[in-house]
Write an enzyme that holds these catalytic residues in place. Sequence first.
Site, PDB file in Angstrom:
ATOM      1  N   GLU A   1     -11.533   3.675   5.190  1.00 45.10           N
ATOM      2  CA  GLU A   1     -10.516   4.573   5.756  1.00 45.10           C
ATOM      3  C   GLU A   1     -11.281   5.696   6.458  1.00 45.10           C
ATOM      4  OE1 GLU A   1      -8.232   6.671   2.796  1.00 45.10           O
ATOM      5  OE2 GLU A   1      -6.678   7.319   4.223  1.00 45.10           O
TER       6      GLU A   1
ATOM      7  N   ASP B   1       1.562   3.943   2.677  1.00 41.32           N
ATOM      8  CA  ASP B   1       0.617   4.880   2.051  1.00 41.32           C
ATOM      9  C   ASP B   1       1.343   6.005   1.304  1.00 41.32           C
ATOM     10  OD1 ASP B   1      -1.970   5.473   1.331  1.00 41.32           O
ATOM     11  OD2 ASP B   1      -2.591   6.289   3.258  1.00 41.32           O
ATOM     12  N   ASP B   2       1.611   7.108   1.969  1.00 39.07           N
ATOM     13  CA  ASP B   2       2.253   8.281   1.342  1.00 39.07           C
ATOM     14  C   ASP B   2       3.386   8.752   2.249  1.00 39.07           C
ATOM     15  OD1 ASP B   2       0.176   8.813  -0.888  1.00 39.07           O
ATOM     16  OD2 ASP B   2      -1.025   8.650   0.942  1.00 39.07           O
TER      17      ASP B   2
ATOM     18  N   HIS C   1       1.492   4.748  -2.543  1.00 45.32           N
ATOM     19  CA  HIS C   1       1.203   5.594  -3.708  1.00 45.32           C
ATOM     20  C   HIS C   1       2.534   6.207  -4.129  1.00 45.32           C
ATOM     21  CE1 HIS C   1      -3.185   5.484  -2.823  1.00 45.32           C
ATOM     22  NE2 HIS C   1      -2.719   5.297  -1.596  1.00 45.32           N
TER      23      HIS C   1
ATOM     24  N   HIS D   1      -9.382   1.081  -1.945  1.00 46.37           N
ATOM     25  CA  HIS D   1      -9.405   1.733  -0.644  1.00 46.37           C
ATOM     26  C   HIS D   1     -10.858   1.705  -0.166  1.00 46.37           C
ATOM     27  CE1 HIS D   1      -5.518   3.256  -1.787  1.00 46.37           C
ATOM     28  NE2 HIS D   1      -5.420   4.065  -0.760  1.00 46.37           N
TER      29      HIS D   1
ATOM     30  N   HIS E   1       0.869  -1.185   0.000  1.00 40.28           N
ATOM     31  CA  HIS E   1       0.000   0.000   0.000  1.00 40.28           C
ATOM     32  C   HIS E   1       0.899   1.225   0.000  1.00 40.28           C
ATOM     33  CE1 HIS E   1      -3.847   2.090   1.717  1.00 40.28           C
ATOM     34  NE2 HIS E   1      -3.138   2.915   0.944  1.00 40.28           N
TER      35      HIS E   1
HETATM   36  N1  ADE Z   1      -4.342   8.713  -2.362  1.00 47.20           N
HETATM   37  C1  ADE Z   1      -3.135   8.793  -1.786  1.00 47.20           C
HETATM   38  N2  ADE Z   1      -3.225   8.449  -0.496  1.00 47.20           N
HETATM   39  C2  ADE Z   1      -4.509   8.120  -0.249  1.00 47.20           C
HETATM   40  C3  ADE Z   1      -5.245   7.678   0.884  1.00 47.20           C
HETATM   41  N3  ADE Z   1      -4.654   7.498   2.063  1.00 47.20           N
HETATM   42  N4  ADE Z   1      -6.558   7.471   0.760  1.00 47.20           N
HETATM   43  C4  ADE Z   1      -7.153   7.659  -0.411  1.00 47.20           C
HETATM   44  N5  ADE Z   1      -6.520   8.079  -1.504  1.00 47.20           N
HETATM   45  C5  ADE Z   1      -5.208   8.300  -1.432  1.00 47.20           C
HETATM   46 ZN    ZN Z   2      -3.662   4.754   0.163  1.00 47.70          ZN
END
Ligand code: ADE
Ligand code: ZN
Length: 336
Positions: free
Chosen positions: A200, A278-279, A20, A197, A18
């Site tokens: 969340e 994630d990011d 991006h 996703h 997971h």
């Molecule tokens: N795009 C990048 N990070 C995300 C996240 N945590 N939830 C949804 N879309 C995303």
């Molecule tokens: Zn994500």
Amino acid sequence: MTTALDAFAAALPKAELHLHIEGTLEPELMFALARRNSAKLRFASIEAIRAAYAFDGLQSFLDIYYEGAGVLRAEQDFSDLAWAYFTRVAPMGVRHAEIFFDPQTHTARGVPYEAVISGLTRACRRAEKELGVTSKLILCFLRHLDEESALATLREALPLGGIAGVGLDSSEKNRPPSLFQKVFGLARAAGLRAVAHAGEEGPPSYITEALDLLKVERIDHGVRCVEDPELVKRLAAEQTALTVCPLSNHKLRVFAALEDHNLRDLLSAGVLASVHSDDPAYFGGYVDANYRDTARALGLTKAELRTLARNSFLSSWLSGAEKDRHLAAIDRVAAS
Ligand code: ADE
Ligand code: ZN
């Protein structure tokens, strides 16, 4: 201070499922690419960018994440971005990565899809050859846009190949998975795998929709499943993978404190949960920090960390033989 448990977590082989790729854009590279492409940034310095990373929920993050991605223009930029990611995480024990990318963010700005996929693919091949890190690419549809846009993206992507699956990301509230049934059906019919996703910020019913209507194999995040005990039982019984991102959940206020995260409850309920980042450029840590900080906050044991690493490979799209090879490597670390 680094503890023995931190060192154990760092040494474990892991699969990142997971992530991006646009979320790995560190401020230093953002500045360098802005200069290279004569792109305007509203931030005067790297410190100013970092100072802007205070989020009150998913949307406030997404606004700045899409803005940052605006510096990515050419094939080389996408290759540099992904290569920077691979070189950073190879020393953290990441042996395999299944990586999301958001083509609509780029094609809407006039960047050709081909530049995106070619740049990413080049870095993936190099990572396998030079770092021994294998990878797959997952094309994510932006759920704040309509299904027509997702369909056009899929039509453009299929002839070029290079993707293993499709995903669904971006703003979740009021954008249920049911809106994307057609595009997911077409993607699956074309032989692609599917994830989404869900759960969340959105309700548990979005997890059920993603499973039943989009027929996804993994749920990204999914942490709100605990609000529906029957759903938790189903996820455990079907061994549906949840790709959980604790630092993201904390930074985006899904949980007020990392100590409040429900990862341990999910594991105790028999859910196939694993830990991802994630990011990471925006949330203060890559997969190593996600393991370490979560272990500290929740008091996870060595056995639980081993389970998380095992789950990451079990949830991956690697072949049975490849999974076995990584699981054996985890066993060797655990025994040492
Ligand atoms: N795009 C990048 N990070 C995300 C996240 N945590 N939830 C949804 N879309 C995303
Ligand atoms: Zn994500």
